[in-house]
Design a protein around this motif. Structure first.
Motif, mmCIF file in Angstrom:
data_model
loop_
_atom_site.group_PDB
_atom_site.id
_atom_site.type_symbol
_atom_site.label_atom_id
_atom_site.label_comp_id
_atom_site.label_asym_id
_atom_site.label_seq_id
_atom_site.Cartn_x
_atom_site.Cartn_y
_atom_site.Cartn_z
ATOM 1 N N LYS A 60 0.809 -1.215 0.000
ATOM 2 C CA LYS A 60 0.000 0.000 0.000
ATOM 3 C C LYS A 60 0.844 1.266 0.000
ATOM 4 O O LYS A 60 0.655 2.158 -0.815
ATOM 5 C CB LYS A 60 -0.926 -0.019 1.221
ATOM 6 C CG LYS A 60 -2.187 0.754 1.030
ATOM 7 C CD LYS A 60 -3.130 0.091 0.041
ATOM 8 C CE LYS A 60 -4.087 1.101 -0.516
ATOM 9 N NZ LYS A 60 -4.991 0.500 -1.509
ATOM 10 N N VAL A 61 1.779 1.341 0.899
ATOM 11 C CA VAL A 61 2.516 2.602 1.030
ATOM 12 C C VAL A 61 3.588 2.728 -0.044
ATOM 13 O O VAL A 61 3.677 3.734 -0.727
ATOM 14 C CB VAL A 61 3.129 2.723 2.442
ATOM 15 C CG1 VAL A 61 3.882 4.028 2.568
ATOM 16 C CG2 VAL A 61 2.044 2.627 3.475
ATOM 17 N N LEU A 62 4.373 1.686 -0.179
ATOM 18 C CA LEU A 62 5.460 1.795 -1.156
ATOM 19 C C LEU A 62 4.991 1.431 -2.556
ATOM 20 O O LEU A 62 5.320 2.089 -3.527
ATOM 21 C CB LEU A 62 6.628 0.900 -0.738
ATOM 22 C CG LEU A 62 7.482 1.420 0.409
ATOM 23 C CD1 LEU A 62 8.690 0.530 0.590
ATOM 24 C CD2 LEU A 62 7.924 2.851 0.171
ATOM 25 N N GLY A 63 4.210 0.367 -2.634
ATOM 26 C CA GLY A 63 3.852 -0.138 -3.947
ATOM 27 C C GLY A 63 2.770 0.662 -4.638
ATOM 28 O O GLY A 63 2.851 0.956 -5.822
ATOM 29 N N ASN A 64 1.787 1.017 -3.897
ATOM 30 C CA ASN A 64 0.599 1.580 -4.527
ATOM 31 C C ASN A 64 0.196 2.823 -3.758
ATOM 32 O O ASN A 64 -0.846 2.881 -3.127
ATOM 33 C CB ASN A 64 -0.504 0.505 -4.490
ATOM 34 C CG ASN A 64 -1.751 0.968 -5.178
ATOM 35 O OD1 ASN A 64 -1.715 1.913 -5.950
ATOM 36 N ND2 ASN A 64 -2.845 0.296 -4.887
ATOM 37 N N TYR A 65 1.079 3.807 -3.805
ATOM 38 C CA TYR A 65 0.905 4.949 -2.915
ATOM 39 C C TYR A 65 -0.295 5.803 -3.305
ATOM 40 O O TYR A 65 -0.474 6.170 -4.456
ATOM 41 C CB TYR A 65 2.155 5.805 -2.905
ATOM 42 C CG TYR A 65 2.025 7.015 -2.026
ATOM 43 C CD1 TYR A 65 1.918 6.861 -0.645
ATOM 44 C CD2 TYR A 65 1.992 8.290 -2.563
ATOM 45 C CE1 TYR A 65 1.774 7.947 0.175
ATOM 46 C CE2 TYR A 65 1.843 9.398 -1.745
ATOM 47 C CZ TYR A 65 1.739 9.216 -0.375
ATOM 48 O OH TYR A 65 1.602 10.292 0.431
ATOM 49 N N ASP A 66 -1.083 6.073 -2.306
ATOM 50 C CA ASP A 66 -2.232 6.949 -2.525
ATOM 51 C C ASP A 66 -2.222 7.960 -1.393
ATOM 52 O O ASP A 66 -2.368 7.593 -0.235
ATOM 53 C CB ASP A 66 -3.517 6.113 -2.494
ATOM 54 C CG ASP A 66 -4.750 6.989 -2.518
ATOM 55 O OD1 ASP A 66 -4.597 8.217 -2.690
ATOM 56 O OD2 ASP A 66 -5.841 6.442 -2.369
ATOM 57 N N VAL B 177 0.044 6.880 7.642
ATOM 58 C CA VAL B 177 0.733 7.078 8.917
ATOM 59 C C VAL B 177 0.608 5.829 9.776
ATOM 60 O O VAL B 177 1.586 5.333 10.348
ATOM 61 C CB VAL B 177 0.148 8.298 9.642
ATOM 62 C CG1 VAL B 177 0.754 8.415 11.024
ATOM 63 C CG2 VAL B 177 0.398 9.554 8.852
ATOM 64 N N SER B 178 -0.616 5.292 9.879
ATOM 65 C CA SER B 178 -0.784 4.161 10.782
ATOM 66 C C SER B 178 -0.070 2.934 10.232
ATOM 67 O O SER B 178 0.444 2.116 10.992
ATOM 68 C CB SER B 178 -2.256 3.876 11.035
ATOM 69 O OG SER B 178 -2.906 3.507 9.874
ATOM 70 N N LEU B 179 0.016 2.796 8.910
ATOM 71 C CA LEU B 179 0.731 1.642 8.369
ATOM 72 C C LEU B 179 2.219 1.716 8.681
ATOM 73 O O LEU B 179 2.836 0.721 9.062
ATOM 74 C CB LEU B 179 0.521 1.557 6.850
ATOM 75 C CG LEU B 179 -0.829 0.981 6.429
ATOM 76 C CD1 LEU B 179 -0.946 0.954 4.923
ATOM 77 C CD2 LEU B 179 -1.021 -0.408 6.989
ATOM 78 N N ILE B 180 2.789 2.924 8.538
ATOM 79 C CA ILE B 180 4.216 3.068 8.858
ATOM 80 C C ILE B 180 4.460 2.777 10.326
ATOM 81 O O ILE B 180 5.365 2.037 10.710
ATOM 82 C CB ILE B 180 4.696 4.492 8.490
ATOM 83 C CG1 ILE B 180 4.664 4.654 6.981
ATOM 84 C CG2 ILE B 180 6.083 4.744 9.030
ATOM 85 C CD1 ILE B 180 4.900 6.066 6.528
ATOM 86 N N MET B 181 3.586 3.326 11.147
ATOM 87 C CA MET B 181 3.733 3.140 12.594
ATOM 88 C C MET B 181 3.585 1.660 12.942
ATOM 89 O O MET B 181 4.274 1.142 13.821
ATOM 90 C CB MET B 181 2.667 3.982 13.288
ATOM 91 C CG MET B 181 2.909 4.195 14.737
ATOM 92 S SD MET B 181 4.387 5.170 15.029
ATOM 93 C CE MET B 181 4.567 4.843 16.765
ATOM 94 N N LEU B 182 2.661 1.009 12.238
ATOM 95 C CA LEU B 182 2.421 -0.403 12.483
ATOM 96 C C LEU B 182 3.693 -1.208 12.208
ATOM 97 O O LEU B 182 4.055 -2.101 12.991
ATOM 98 C CB LEU B 182 1.292 -0.871 11.557
ATOM 99 C CG LEU B 182 0.539 -2.129 11.935
ATOM 100 C CD1 LEU B 182 -0.065 -1.976 13.313
ATOM 101 C CD2 LEU B 182 -0.565 -2.372 10.917
#
Lengths: 101, 506, 748
Positions: free
Chosen positions: C72-78, C106-111
């Motif tokens: 989600k964050v790196l591959g398919n950034y929205d 933010v929550s994914l990075i924190m996760l």
């Protein structure tokens, strides 16, 4: 000499003597004797009044009645005194104060 | 016959049977009592699915449930009139549950077993009856019925100062009862039964302002009546400054009686205020909302500080009860749906949590024969299971999220903050003090080096676990999923909140 | 409205979104399940105390988190990625309080940060805690802590954030007080919990303020509500500061910093987990979450608190000898940095530092754990009771523990802000942010002073620590040295991983320009809600004339309308110096970009100089021994004492707040017993007194009258009794006398 007064004097004297005995004596028998004296004084009065007043014998009958009463009374009283003596070893009426508060 | 009548009078029947049993057969007496309470609990629990959560109750006679109405003393228009709504039903559940759990907790009692259990069941009748009564006179009668067994249970089976405590409890509560009696009679003589035109003790008729006549319409009279009823109930809560009977009564009472006292009897006060004072004198109550909020705030802070200074474990729990009942008062003083619901939910939760706390104190007292907090130390290693449950109960008392106390406290704060900002902010600081004294107590009892006196103390046993685990499960379950209880009261208390917000204060 | 759309959308069309949710729920609940199993059955029924259950739970969670991150964050950034899933939690009246989990960048990075650090620490603990009698319980609590922390990250609602917030506090209570036989550990646990509670009170008040104003606690809706003008001005400032109180407690900012150093009483893995990577970061994370609603005034207070903490804690760290305490104060200081960054509006920098700091500080703590582990063995070998954590007994350990040394050194370098490390990039960004803020608001010159002051101290105390621990002679004697050994592989692997993650390449390929890295690009600064509001107002005013001239304003309006608070479409994607695309505050719209660019360059130069200087002084003092620290101790006099005694804050609190509370408690308890209960007893006494008087009256007056009557009758009785002697003879006499009297009277 056959007047009523003399009988009454004797009777009164006997009565007063008997009364004095009852009031002053402590011994039960003496008191009983005093009572007998008073009864006899009464009886004497009955007879005397009967003799001098009327023709019938009412007074005499009353005197006889008193004698009988006196005899019965003496019997009962002596029985009480005997019991008193047995209980308290005395014949003085002052000692018979069991009911005193 | 209404099932409510059944659950109210079954305990008396049980008590009668116990009195007929051979005096020295303790086992039989204990199991009879347990069985009676179990039957009551089962009947009460079986009402849960039948209870219609949409029905309102409060002041609408038609929407009360499981009602029953008979003429009792026709000369004074007194009826045997019972029924439940969303306000009383959770309380009945609580009463049935705690009464049942307290019986095995009393199996340790050796003196006068027969009398103890008979009185205990009589007490249950009184409690049930108070919660279901819809006739003020009936309410009063049950209120007093409750008092008597309590007096004997403390006075006979209590600790060293039991006589003092029992008399103090009895007299104090009686003063409140008298106040209530006076107001009740004032209401009786000035309320018109809309059907017969005579006087009535029917609470629901009293709640209809149209039925009130005469002297009680005067503002001054209403204020006097408010304070009469308030003091009557405040003594039971117990609200500052009428609270001092509670620590004494708790310290002296046997464990199970403390549980009932804190778990159910204290709720009578707040229940009475919400059930009777609010709908009967709505505008007076609304104008004295600040007062209830103030007392609630004082209770929270004051109780917490007093708890911190205690050295007797049971006294500490007693003061924590005072503090926690403050949340109930604060919540209900706001007259909002959130506040009222938080308050009643807090009543339920405090019932379960404080029951656990008192049972836990009883467990340690049975083993160590004292309750001095400083006299323990390092029990964590010798009584791990006991510590686990104590931690659960203490953290629930602290209002930790995930446990039921949090939700009710949060709702109380949310509801009260909308109306009483300063009171609520000060009260919130109470949670620091609460955390302080509970953690300090945990530390003194469980942590550090194990006290050599208690190296071979026995961990909690099966019977005690049996009384504690159901409560623990309820505390956790309602903390995660509060709906089973919250939904019961939602429509009733929303209706009450609407009623209260629609009146104009004096 | 916005939420429902997303929630529904997630269910309807997007398969990947569904998977994301299921994974998120798995990541959240797996540690909870592990906790439940381990706490009840771990000791008796499970091999190895059930540690493998906890480890499986967190490692699988970490794997899924990484998967989500990469897809989600790196591959398919929205940039507007946002999903949430909610359910009714509490209902009252017609109101439903909905809670749930929300996923965004933010929550994914924190996760990822939380699960990664937590996984490594789980692994590390298997070796570190080996042989502890409560081994199973330790893992249960680790799992519980992970659960709380993950819940905190995923929560979408201020109330549920608060819930997990408190649960984090609870699990830290258990973990800090894990060795509760020690009074110091039990005290530290209590202190941590109570200090956190104090912050929580503020946070709860903030939540109530927000709820009262807006009727919702959902973070997204709150931000949208502020943007729509439902709350503003002073009220919003107060609410923001109240919420920040929670962060003060959890992130141990001044004045609630006292709990963190004491919390070092917990086992070292706990220190690494709680006090480096996760729990203390929660406070910063909260500020990140509510960043959009903070007003300039609130931000300023936050910046000052953070800046002061950064410098203040660094001064204390300089004078400590306990290896973990140095790290603890350094954590305080670094958290201060993050908070200051958020306060001055350098959102990206603050969050970036949170992530990089989590890695290298976890590495440092675990490294110190490795050292303590070895020292413990060594001191035990010579039967010494010296403190295994005191650096004065260490020295020369690099010989014996090469892996620990190298990883520790990398992390130290990173923390000190030496180029080519992650710490350099993030710290530099913060310093640049504070400098830019100063350049725009010259009256706040203290903020960069705090920042740069702390930077030089950081470099100094970290290298002091390294020199005292790893260089020179081993101070506990050669015999103890024979027992020194490198830690087992379960402990060194996490060190290697974390040490590696302290290097720049993982965050940006250009070590001198973090802004070009994925992190900064993917974490643009969200628009402040009040700025949107101002933009809307401006737009309304000039609606007719300039309706199409300002692209950004137009965008802001659109966002306000869509209740969307999450960053604009990132224009800076690939832009060279786009560290801060958006202006830091309302006043800086025009020149913000240039100022930041300049400030960034200046800050980089200064910070490199300062780091070098700090390292140089440490080297002079502790490696070349050109400077004698003892001489300087004397020269500094009271300043040194203050540093050594942590500026006496513990003592101050002990005598004011704690003593005051206890005193109040005792006074109130006395008041309760003596006055209130005394009043009750006094009333009772009055009752008894009245009854005594009444009894007397009854006895002597009422009954007296009765007795008087009887007495009079008695008098008569006694008089008549005189005549009743009981002697009949006397009666007879009386009779006679009377008769005589009557007769005489008759006759007369």
């Amino acid at each position: 000499m056959h007047c009523l007064d003399s009988y009454l004097f004797v009777s009164a004297a006997m009565f007063v003597l008997g009364l004095l005995a009852v009031v002053t004596r402590k011994n039960a028998v003496s008191i009983l004797m005093g009572i007998e004296l008073m009864l006899n004084a009464g009886a004497l009065n009955f007879v005397a009044f009967s003799r001098f007043s009327t023709a019938n014998l009412d007074g005499h009958v009353a005197a006889l009645f008193i004698l009988i009463i006196a005899a019965a009374e003496a019997a009962v009283a002596l029985a009480i005194f005997l019991n008193l003596y047995r209980l308290k070893a005395t014949s003085e009426v002052d000692k018979a104060n069991l009911l005193r508060g | 016959m209404s099932p409510l009548t059944l659950i109210t009078f079954l305990p008396v029947v049980g008590a009668a049977i116990i009195l007929a049993l051979p005096r020295h057969n303790h086992k039989l007496i204990q199991w009879t009592a347990l069985f009676t309470a179990l039957v009551v609990l089962i009947i009460t629990a079986s009402l849960y699915p039948q209870f219609d959560m949409q029905k309102v109750g409060i002041n609408q006679e038609a929407t009360f449930q499981f009602t029953e109405k008979h003429s009792w003393i026709p000369a004074f228009n007194i009826n045997y009139h019972v029924g439940v709504d969303g306000l009383s039903f959770p309380m009945i559940l609580l009463t049935a549950l705690l009464s049942f759990l307290c019986i095995p907790a009393s199996f340790g009692i050796k003196k006068g077993v027969q009398g103890y259990f008979a009185l205990f069941l009589l007490l249950e009748t009184g409690m049930m009856g108070t919660f279901i009564a819809l006739d003020f006179f009936l309410f009063y009668v049950f209120w007093e019925i409750m008092l008597l067994p309590m007096y004997f249970l403390i006075g006979i089976w209590g600790g060293p100062r039991r006589i003092y405590a029992a008399i103090k409890f009895f007299l104090y509560t009686l003063i409140g009862s008298v106040m209530m009696l006076v107001v009740m009679l004032m209401l009786y003589f000035n309320t018109i039964d809309p059907v017969t035109g005579g006087h009535t003790f029917n609470m629901l008729h009293m709640m209809d302002q149209a039925n009130q006549t005469g002297i009680i319409l005067l503002h001054s009279t209403r204020i006097i009546m408010f304070f009469g009823l308030y003091i009557g109930f405040a003594i039971k809560i117990p609200a500052f400054p009428f609270h001092t009977w509670l620590p004494d009564a708790h310290v002296e009472a046997p464990t199970a009686i403390s549980v009932i006292l804190a778990g159910v009897l204290l709720k009578m006060g707040t229940y009475g205020i919400i059930r009777i004072l609010y709908p009967i004198l709505p505008e007076t109550t609304v104008s004295f909302g600040w007062f209830i909020a103030l007392i609630g705030m004082i209770n929270i802070i004051y109780g917490a500080f007093c708890a911190m200074a205690q050295t007797d474990l049971k006294k500490l729990v007693a003061y924590s009860s005072i503090s926690h009942m403050g949340y109930v008062m604060l919540g209900m003083s706001a007259f909002t749906a959130a506040g009222l619901q938080g308050a009643v939910f807090q009543m339920f939760n405090h019932g379960t949590i404080t029951a656990m706390l008192f049972l836990l104190v009883g467990v340690i007292y049975d083993r160590a024969h004292h309750r001095q907090i400083n006299g323990f130390g390092g029990l964590a290693n010798v009584m791990p299971r006991y510590m686990g449950i104590t931690l659960l109960a203490f953290f629930a008392g602290m209002g930790l999220p995930g446990l039921s106390g949090f939700i009710s406290e949060a709702m109380v704060f949310i509801g009260a903050f909308q109306v009483w900002k300063v009171h609520t902010i000060i009260a919130i600081f109470g949670i620091i003090i609460t955390a302080g004294y509970l953690l300090w107590t945990l530390q003194r009892v469980f942590f550090g080096e194990t006290n050599p006196k208690y190296l071979d103390i026995k961990d909690i046993n099966g019977r005690e676990l049996f009384t504690l685990i159901p409560l623990g499960i309820i505390v956790i379950f309602l903390g995660i999923w509060p709906h089973p209880v919250l939904d019961l009261m939602n429509s009733s208390l929303s209706h009450l909140a609407n009623m209260m917000s629609s009146v104009t204060p004096l | 409205m916005y939420l429902r759309q997303f929630a529904v959308g997630a269910l309807e069309n997007s398969n990947i979104d569904n998977i994301m949710f299921q994974l998120a729920i798995y990541i959240l609940l797996a540690p909870l399940v592990a906790f439940t199993i381990n706490i009840f059955w771990g000791k008796r029924y499970l091999p190895r105390g059930g540690d493998w259950i906890s480890i499986t739970a967190i490692w699988s969670g970490c794997a899924f988190a990484l998967y989500m991150f990469f897809t989600k964050v790196l591959g398919n950034y929205d940039p507007n990625y946002f999903q949430s899933w909610q359910f009714d939690w509490i209902r009252w009246g017609d109101y439903q309080l909905r809670i749930g989990i929300a996923l965004d960048n933010v929550s994914l990075i924190m996760l990822v940060v939380v699960t990664l650090v937590s996984s490594l620490i789980h692994l590390y603990s298997t070796a570190y805690m080996k042989g502890d009698p409560k081994y199973h319980r330790f893992f249960a609590f680790l799992s519980f802590f992970s659960f709380s922390m993950i819940g905190l990250v995923l929560a979408d609602n201020l109330l549920i954030i608060f819930c997990f917030w408190e649960l984090v506090g609870l699990s830290s209570y258990f973990l800090i007080g894990f060795w509760h036989e020690k009074d110091s550990a039990a005290n530290a646990a209590k202190k941590a919990f109570v200090a956190n509670r104090i912050g929580d009170v503020g946070m709860l008040i903030g939540i109530l303020l927000v709820f009262t104003a807006m009727g919702t606690l959902n973070v997204t809706e709150v931000i949208a509500g502020v943007a729509a003008g439902k709350m503003g001005g002073m009220a919003l400032t107060i609410a923001g500061l109240c919420l920040f109180c929670g962060a003060i407690g959890k992130s141990a900012q001044f004045p609630l910093h006292v709990w963190l150093p004491d919390a070092m009483e917990g086992p070292t893995p706990v220190s690494a987990l709680i006090h480096a990577a996760t729990m203390v970061a929660a406070g910063v994370y909260l500020v990140v979450r509510i960043f959009a609603i903070l007003t300039p005034e609130a931000s300023l207070v936050i910046a000052y608190i953070g800046g002061f903490t950064a410098l203040f804690a660094a001064t204390i760290a300089v004078a400590q000898y306990d290896i973990k305490r140095v790290l603890a104060y350094s954590t305080l200081s670094q958290l201060g940095y993050m908070v200051m960054a958020l306060g001055v509006g350098s959102y990206t920098a603050g969050f970036f530092h949170l992530v990089t700091h989590a890695m290298f500080k976890a590495c440092l703590f675990l490294g110190s754990g490795s050292v303590i582990h070895a020292m413990h063995g060594a001191l035990h070998h010579i039967h010494s009771h010296d403190d295994a954590q005191d650096m004065r007994f260490m020295g020369g350990l690099k010989k014996y523990m090469p892996v620990t040394f190298i990883t520790f050194l990398i992390a130290t370098v990173s923390l000190s802000g030496v180029p080519l490390t992650s710490g350099f990039m993030s710290k530099d960004a913060i310093l640049g942010g504070s400098l830019a803020y100063f350049m725009m608001h010259p009256q706040h010159w203290l903020l960069p002073v705090f920042g740069f002051g702390a930077a030089i101290l950081t470099a100094f105390y970290m290298f002091r620590l390294v020199y005292m621990t790893f260089f020179g002679e081993f101070k506990s004697g050669p015999e103890a040295a024979t027992a020194l050994h490198e830690s087992p592989r379960a402990m060194t692997i996490p060190l290697i991983v974390l040490g590696a993650l302290s290097i720049f390449v993982f965050y940006s390929f250009n070590p001198f320009n973090p802004a070009s890295g994925w992190f900064s690009t993917l974490n643009p600064q969200p628009d402040r809600a009040y700025e949107q509001l101002q933009a809307v107002a401006a737009h309304d005013t000039h609606a007719e004339a300039k309706s199409h001239d300002s692209h950004s304003k137009h965008e802001a309006v659109e966002k306000a309308e869509h209740n969307d608070s999450h960053g604009t479409v990132v224009e800076s994607h690939g832009e060279e110096h786009g560290e801060e695309v958006h202006a830091t505050d309302a006043g800086g719209h025009g020149g913000g970009h240039d100022v930041h660019h300049t400030a960034h360059l200046i800050a980089m130069v200064i910070s490199i100089i300062l780091a070098t200087l700090g390292i140089l002084i440490a080297t002079m003092g502790y490696y070349w021994h050109k400077i004698d620290p003892n001489v300087w101790k004397k020269r500094l006099g009271p300043v040194y004492l203050g540093m050594y005694h942590k500026w006496w804050w513990d003592e101050i609190y002990e005598y004011t707040f704690i003593g005051g509370t206890k005193l109040t408690a005792n006074i109130l308890a006395w008041f309760d017993g003596a006055v209130i209960d005394g009043l009750v007893n006094f009333v009772a006494t009055i009752g008894r007194f009245v009854s005594v008087v009444h009894g007397w009256f009854d006895l002597y007056v009422v009954d007296g009258l009765v007795n008087l009557t009887a007495w009079i009758v008695g008098i008569f009785g006694r008089f008549t009794r005189l005549f009743q002697g009981g002697q009949i003879q006397r009666y007879v006499l009386y009779t006679i006398a009377l008769v005589a009297v009557f007769i005489i009277l008759k006759v007369l």
